[in-house]
Design an enzyme around this catalytic site. Structure first.
Site, PDB file in Angstrom:
ATOM      1  N   SER A  34      33.691  44.248  45.595  1.00 12.36           N
ATOM      2  CA  SER A  34      33.966  45.341  46.542  1.00 12.36           C
ATOM      3  C   SER A  34      32.815  46.338  46.587  1.00 12.36           C
ATOM      4  O   SER A  34      32.439  46.826  47.675  1.00 12.36           O
ATOM      5  CB  SER A  34      35.275  46.051  46.206  1.00 12.36           C
ATOM      6  OG  SER A  34      35.321  46.414  44.844  1.00 12.36           O
ATOM      7  N   HIS A  39      39.717  39.048  42.873  1.00 10.81           N
ATOM      8  CA  HIS A  39      39.268  40.440  42.674  1.00 10.81           C
ATOM      9  C   HIS A  39      40.521  41.331  42.659  1.00 10.81           C
ATOM     10  O   HIS A  39      41.410  41.108  41.845  1.00 10.81           O
ATOM     11  CB  HIS A  39      38.272  40.773  43.790  1.00 10.81           C
ATOM     12  CG  HIS A  39      37.462  42.023  43.597  1.00 10.81           C
ATOM     13  ND1 HIS A  39      37.359  42.694  42.409  1.00 10.81           N
ATOM     14  CD2 HIS A  39      36.696  42.734  44.483  1.00 10.81           C
ATOM     15  CE1 HIS A  39      36.575  43.759  42.556  1.00 10.81           C
ATOM     16  NE2 HIS A  39      36.169  43.799  43.813  1.00 10.81           N
ATOM     17  N   HIS A  63      36.922  37.654  32.989  1.00 10.73           N
ATOM     18  CA  HIS A  63      36.079  38.594  33.726  1.00 10.73           C
ATOM     19  C   HIS A  63      34.673  38.031  33.855  1.00 10.73           C
ATOM     20  O   HIS A  63      34.207  37.305  32.966  1.00 10.73           O
ATOM     21  CB  HIS A  63      36.020  39.962  33.033  1.00 10.73           C
ATOM     22  CG  HIS A  63      35.593  41.063  33.958  1.00 10.73           C
ATOM     23  ND1 HIS A  63      34.273  41.389  34.152  1.00 10.73           N
ATOM     24  CD2 HIS A  63      36.314  41.863  34.778  1.00 10.73           C
ATOM     25  CE1 HIS A  63      34.205  42.363  35.042  1.00 10.73           C
ATOM     26  NE2 HIS A  63      35.431  42.676  35.439  1.00 10.73           N
ATOM     27  N   ARG A 104      39.948  49.669  30.613  1.00  8.92           N
ATOM     28  CA  ARG A 104      40.870  50.144  31.663  1.00  8.92           C
ATOM     29  C   ARG A 104      42.263  49.545  31.426  1.00  8.92           C
ATOM     30  O   ARG A 104      43.272  50.165  31.739  1.00  8.92           O
ATOM     31  CB  ARG A 104      40.347  49.748  33.054  1.00  8.92           C
ATOM     32  CG  ARG A 104      38.977  50.332  33.368  1.00  8.92           C
ATOM     33  CD  ARG A 104      38.411  49.756  34.657  1.00  8.92           C
ATOM     34  NE  ARG A 104      38.218  48.308  34.558  1.00  8.92           N
ATOM     35  CZ  ARG A 104      37.848  47.525  35.575  1.00  8.92           C
ATOM     36  NH1 ARG A 104      37.650  48.066  36.770  1.00  8.92           N
ATOM     37  NH2 ARG A 104      37.693  46.221  35.401  1.00  8.92           N
ATOM     38  N   ASP A 128      43.632  44.369  35.768  1.00  7.31           N
ATOM     39  CA  ASP A 128      44.758  43.952  36.604  1.00  7.31           C
ATOM     40  C   ASP A 128      45.934  43.394  35.809  1.00  7.31           C
ATOM     41  O   ASP A 128      47.020  43.199  36.355  1.00  7.31           O
ATOM     42  CB  ASP A 128      44.294  42.883  37.604  1.00  7.31           C
ATOM     43  CG  ASP A 128      43.293  43.446  38.592  1.00  7.31           C
ATOM     44  OD1 ASP A 128      43.461  44.616  38.985  1.00  7.31           O
ATOM     45  OD2 ASP A 128      42.353  42.739  38.961  1.00  7.31           O
TER      46      ASP A 128
HETATM   47  N1  NMX Z   1      42.836  31.550  33.910  1.00  6.96           N
HETATM   48  C1  NMX Z   1      42.442  30.263  34.017  1.00  6.96           C
HETATM   49  N2  NMX Z   1      41.180  29.867  34.100  1.00  6.96           N
HETATM   50  C2  NMX Z   1      40.242  30.821  34.054  1.00  6.96           C
HETATM   51  C3  NMX Z   1      40.564  32.180  33.909  1.00  6.96           C
HETATM   52  C4  NMX Z   1      41.916  32.536  33.860  1.00  6.96           C
HETATM   53  N3  NMX Z   1      42.326  33.810  33.785  1.00  6.96           N
HETATM   54  N4  NMX Z   1      39.424  32.895  33.889  1.00  6.96           N
HETATM   55  C5  NMX Z   1      38.401  31.999  34.022  1.00  6.96           C
HETATM   56  N5  NMX Z   1      38.918  30.744  34.131  1.00  6.96           N
HETATM   57  C6  NMX Z   1      38.193  29.508  34.380  1.00  6.96           C
HETATM   58  C7  NMX Z   1      37.483  29.637  35.727  1.00  6.96           C
HETATM   59  O1  NMX Z   1      38.380  29.349  36.813  1.00  6.96           O
HETATM   60  C8  NMX Z   1      36.365  28.636  35.576  1.00  6.96           C
HETATM   61  O2  NMX Z   1      36.928  27.349  35.775  1.00  6.96           O
HETATM   62  P1  NMX Z   1      36.070  26.164  36.484  1.00  6.96           P
HETATM   63  O3  NMX Z   1      34.901  25.950  35.571  1.00  6.96           O
HETATM   64  O4  NMX Z   1      37.029  25.040  36.541  1.00  6.96           O
HETATM   65  O5  NMX Z   1      35.659  26.700  37.821  1.00  6.96           O
HETATM   66  C9  NMX Z   1      36.006  28.776  34.104  1.00  6.96           C
HETATM   67  O6  NMX Z   1      37.148  29.365  33.461  1.00  6.96           O
HETATM   68  C10 NMX Z   1      34.789  29.641  33.866  1.00  6.96           C
HETATM   69  O7  NMX Z   1      34.990  30.893  34.485  1.00  6.96           O
HETATM   70  P2  NMX Z   1      34.295  32.237  33.910  1.00  6.96           P
HETATM   71  O8  NMX Z   1      32.834  32.031  33.957  1.00  6.96           O
HETATM   72  O9  NMX Z   1      34.900  32.592  32.600  1.00  6.96           O
HETATM   73  O10 NMX Z   1      34.783  33.344  34.941  1.00  6.96           O
HETATM   74  P3  NMX Z   1      34.129  33.755  36.338  1.00  6.96           P
HETATM   75  O11 NMX Z   1      33.060  34.745  36.072  1.00  6.96           O
HETATM   76  O12 NMX Z   1      33.756  32.565  37.142  1.00  6.96           O
HETATM   77  O13 NMX Z   1      35.363  34.426  37.061  1.00  6.96           O
HETATM   78  C11 NMX Z   1      37.294  35.777  37.175  1.00  6.96           C
HETATM   79  C12 NMX Z   1      35.883  35.663  36.641  1.00  6.96           C
HETATM   80  C13 NMX Z   1      37.824  37.183  36.928  1.00  6.96           C
HETATM   81  C14 NMX Z   1      37.322  35.521  38.687  1.00  6.96           C
HETATM   82  C15 NMX Z   1      38.193  34.725  36.426  1.00  6.96           C
HETATM   83  O14 NMX Z   1      38.234  35.049  35.057  1.00  6.96           O
HETATM   84  C16 NMX Z   1      39.588  34.635  37.007  1.00  6.96           C
HETATM   85  O15 NMX Z   1      39.812  33.908  37.968  1.00  6.96           O
HETATM   86  N6  NMX Z   1      40.570  35.429  36.425  1.00  6.96           N
HETATM   87  C17 NMX Z   1      41.901  35.493  36.970  1.00  6.96           C
HETATM   88  C18 NMX Z   1      41.912  36.391  38.198  1.00  6.96           C
HETATM   89  C19 NMX Z   1      41.664  37.846  37.832  1.00  6.96           C
HETATM   90  O16 NMX Z   1      42.207  38.365  36.894  1.00  6.96           O
HETATM   91  N7  NMX Z   1      40.840  38.528  38.643  1.00  6.96           N
HETATM   92  C20 NMX Z   1      40.637  39.963  38.477  1.00  6.96           C
HETATM   93  C21 NMX Z   1      39.226  40.360  38.062  1.00  6.96           C
HETATM   94  C22 NMX Z   1      39.131  41.845  37.824  1.00  6.96           C
HETATM   95  N8  NMX Z   1      39.234  42.621  39.057  1.00  6.96           N
HETATM   96  O17 NMX Z   1      39.844  43.637  39.047  1.00  6.96           O
HETATM   97  O18 NMX Z   1      38.637  42.272  40.070  1.00  6.96           O
HETATM   98  C1  MLT Z   2      36.191  45.496  39.199  1.00  3.70           C
HETATM   99  O1  MLT Z   2      36.738  46.529  38.793  1.00  3.70           O
HETATM  100  O2  MLT Z   2      35.457  45.523  40.207  1.00  3.70           O
HETATM  101  C2  MLT Z   2      36.512  44.198  38.542  1.00  3.70           C
HETATM  102  O3  MLT Z   2      36.741  44.347  37.184  1.00  3.70           O
HETATM  103  C3  MLT Z   2      35.583  43.077  38.896  1.00  3.70           C
HETATM  104  C4  MLT Z   2      34.179  43.140  38.374  1.00  3.70           C
HETATM  105  O4  MLT Z   2      33.729  44.097  37.781  1.00  3.70           O
HETATM  106  O5  MLT Z   2      33.492  42.114  38.587  1.00  3.70           O
END
Ligand code: NMX
Ligand code: MLT
Length: 434
Positions: free
Chosen positions: A240, A270, A316, A325, A371
């Site tokens: 964002s 996100h 994350h 947070r 979150d």
């Molecule tokens: N549950 C299951 N699998 C996960 C999770 C999770 N919570 N977090 C990471 N993975 C998987 C991810 O999908 C990826 O799988 P693949 O190789 O099959 O594509 C693998 O682990 C490696 O991912 P990372 O490098 O650890 O994480 P990345 O930087 O790509 O993504 C997020 C970060 C936040 C998108 C990921 O952890 C996620 O999808 N979390 C759940 C959604 C979430 O909580 N999002 C909110 C983020 C914070 N915000 O406020 O924006």
């Molecule tokens: C945020 O607050 O924007 C989320 O934790 C996602 C991030 O920092 O990548």
């Protein structure tokens, strides 16, 4: 002095510092980029700059150098309140110094003067289908507010680059001033909550939001202030913030730019993860008719992962430890609502899920992010329409991205335009590296 004068006073030294740094060190190498990063969402590539906040992978966010507990402790608070004025945080983000009570109130008063929303924005919202996602309503309303952009108007009239930050600050104050009412209006319209509760002039920005949402209790007022402060900024690479920055770098105004930021906040990886996280906690509550045992939750988490879903609120892109947070909201819940069953499930998930993610071995960070818990508190205090939570995230995020946008203008940051390559070119790089 006032916010604008304080900003003006900070500016010459910053301009000199940045000009000197870039002029004398333009060729100094900061980072290298790998094929994995080019195809992997540019994770960890160091290509952005902001002085407003920084996320350390192990420690989490610092706003202007201060941790969350420090910010909550140092910012001025209304009498009898546990949480500070949000206006004080905006001062800290914009100016870089902890405000006095007078300086925090100065921002709060600026917001009061600018809070009125033009009628046509309400008309636009009323014309949308009632089953629209509230993030679409919010982003549309922000775009509609572009009609009053001072930056867009001054740009057409003609102004020097040195002046750009001034209408950007005006627009940012005008935008942020309206957000509590706008969000609360969307809430009352979309969920049929009856007559919209008008803001009260004697309440601060955070308290007014709670009041207009129909819960003026001291606990929910403090939670609202906490929520907006925590969600305000997370350095500049998150989707964002980055989307807002990219859009604003074309010299589009803050309304266009923030709407772009909101559109990226609306994705489940996100900001939308907060609604998904609560949906998953409520699903557990329903499945087990209450709080499950550790073993039951362990099995349930595995089933979710095996069906190809992510566990919302965990993992994350930058953080490698529990998000402070998350901790701040967890502590608030522990203090104020320890008996709440959904909170007890959120607590249990915190005890069980990191181990499951470690065993699965994919997520680089098995710990909770912001979150994982935010919806649990909102649900407890009566905001049970969880599609709305990302709107609240957006209200908070506006504080950080607009502060950054003003500084980008002030420091003359240029159009952002990185270079793309073709897959064949990357294959060629790979071939030559062997
Ligand atoms: N549950 C299951 N699998 C996960 C999770 C999770 N919570 N977090 C990471 N993975 C998987 C991810 O999908 C990826 O799988 P693949 O190789 O099959 O594509 C693998 O682990 C490696 O991912 P990372 O490098 O650890 O994480 P990345 O930087 O790509 O993504 C997020 C970060 C936040 C998108 C990921 O952890 C996620 O999808 N979390 C759940 C959604 C979430 O909580 N999002 C909110 C983020 C914070 N915000 O406020 O924006
Ligand atoms: C945020 O607050 O924007 C989320 O934790 C996602 C991030 O920092 O990548």
């Amino acid at each position: 002095m006032g916010l604008k004068a304080d900003f003006s006073a900070e500016l010459p030294a910053w301009r000199e510092r940045v000009n000197k740094l870039v002029k004398e060190n333009s060729d100094v190498v900061v980072d290298q980029v790998t094929v994995g990063q080019v195809y992997g969402g540019m994770r960890s590539v160091k290509g952005l700059v902001t002085d407003i906040s920084y996320v350390d992978p192990n420690e989490g966010i610092r706003f202007r150098g201060f941790t969350i507990p420090e910010v909550l402790d140092m910012l001025p608070k209304p009498a009898g309140s546990q949480m500070p004025y949000v206006g004080g945080l905006y001062y800290l983000l914009l100016i870089g110094e902890v405000p006095t009570e007078e300086q925090a109130m100065d921002v709060e008063n600026e917001w009061k003067k600018r809070a009125e929303i033009p009628d046509f924005v309400f008309d636009v919202l009323k014309s949308l289908p009632r089953d629209s996602h509230p993030m679409m309503m919010f982003s549309t309303a922000i775009l509609a507010l572009h009609h009053g952009s001072i930056f867009a108007w001054r740009y057409q009239e003609g102004m020097t680059r040195d002046e750009y930050w001034q209408p950007m600050l005006e627009d940012s104050l005008n935008l942020t001033a309206k957000l509590p009412s706008l969000a609360a209006y969307i809430y009352s319209l979309k969920y049929g909550k009856g007559e919209f509760i008008q803001p009260k002039t004697d309440l601060d920005w955070g308290a007014n939001f709670a009041y207009m949402m129909g819960n003026p209790s001291q606990e929910y007022i403090d939670l609202s202030r906490l929520y907006f402060i925590l969600h305000s900024d997370h350095e500049s690479g998150n989707a964002s913030a980055h989307a807002t920055h990219l859009a604003a770098s074309t010299l589009s105004d803050i309304y266009f730019a923030f709407s772009a930021g909101l559109n990226s906040l609306a994705g489940p990886l996100h900001g939308l993860a907060n609604q998904e996280a609560l949906r998953w906690l409520l699903g557990i509550h329903e499945e087990f008719n209450g709080v499950p045992s550790k073993d039951e939750l362990y099995q349930y988490a595995w089933e979710k992962l095996n069906s190809g879903q992510v566990i919302p609120g965990y993992g994350h892109a930058v953080l490698r430890k529990p998000d402070p947070r998350f901790t701040a909201q967890f502590n608030y819940a522990q203090d104020h609502m320890p008996e709440d069953e959904i909170f007890q499930i959120a607590h249990l998930v915190y005890d069980v899920v990191p181990q499951v993610l470690i065993e699965q071995g994919k997520a680089k960070n098995p710990a909770p992010n912001v979150d994982a818990i935010s919806g649990t508190l909102q649900y407890h205090y009566g905001i049970q329409e969880f599609e709305f939570y990302t709107v609240m995230f957006g209200v908070g995020r506006a504080l950080g991205v607009s502060s950054n946008a003003v500084w980008s203008r002030a420091l003359g940051q240029p159009l952002e335009r990185p270079k793309s390559l073709t897959t064949a070119m990357l294959e060629d790089f790979a071939h030559k590296a062997k």
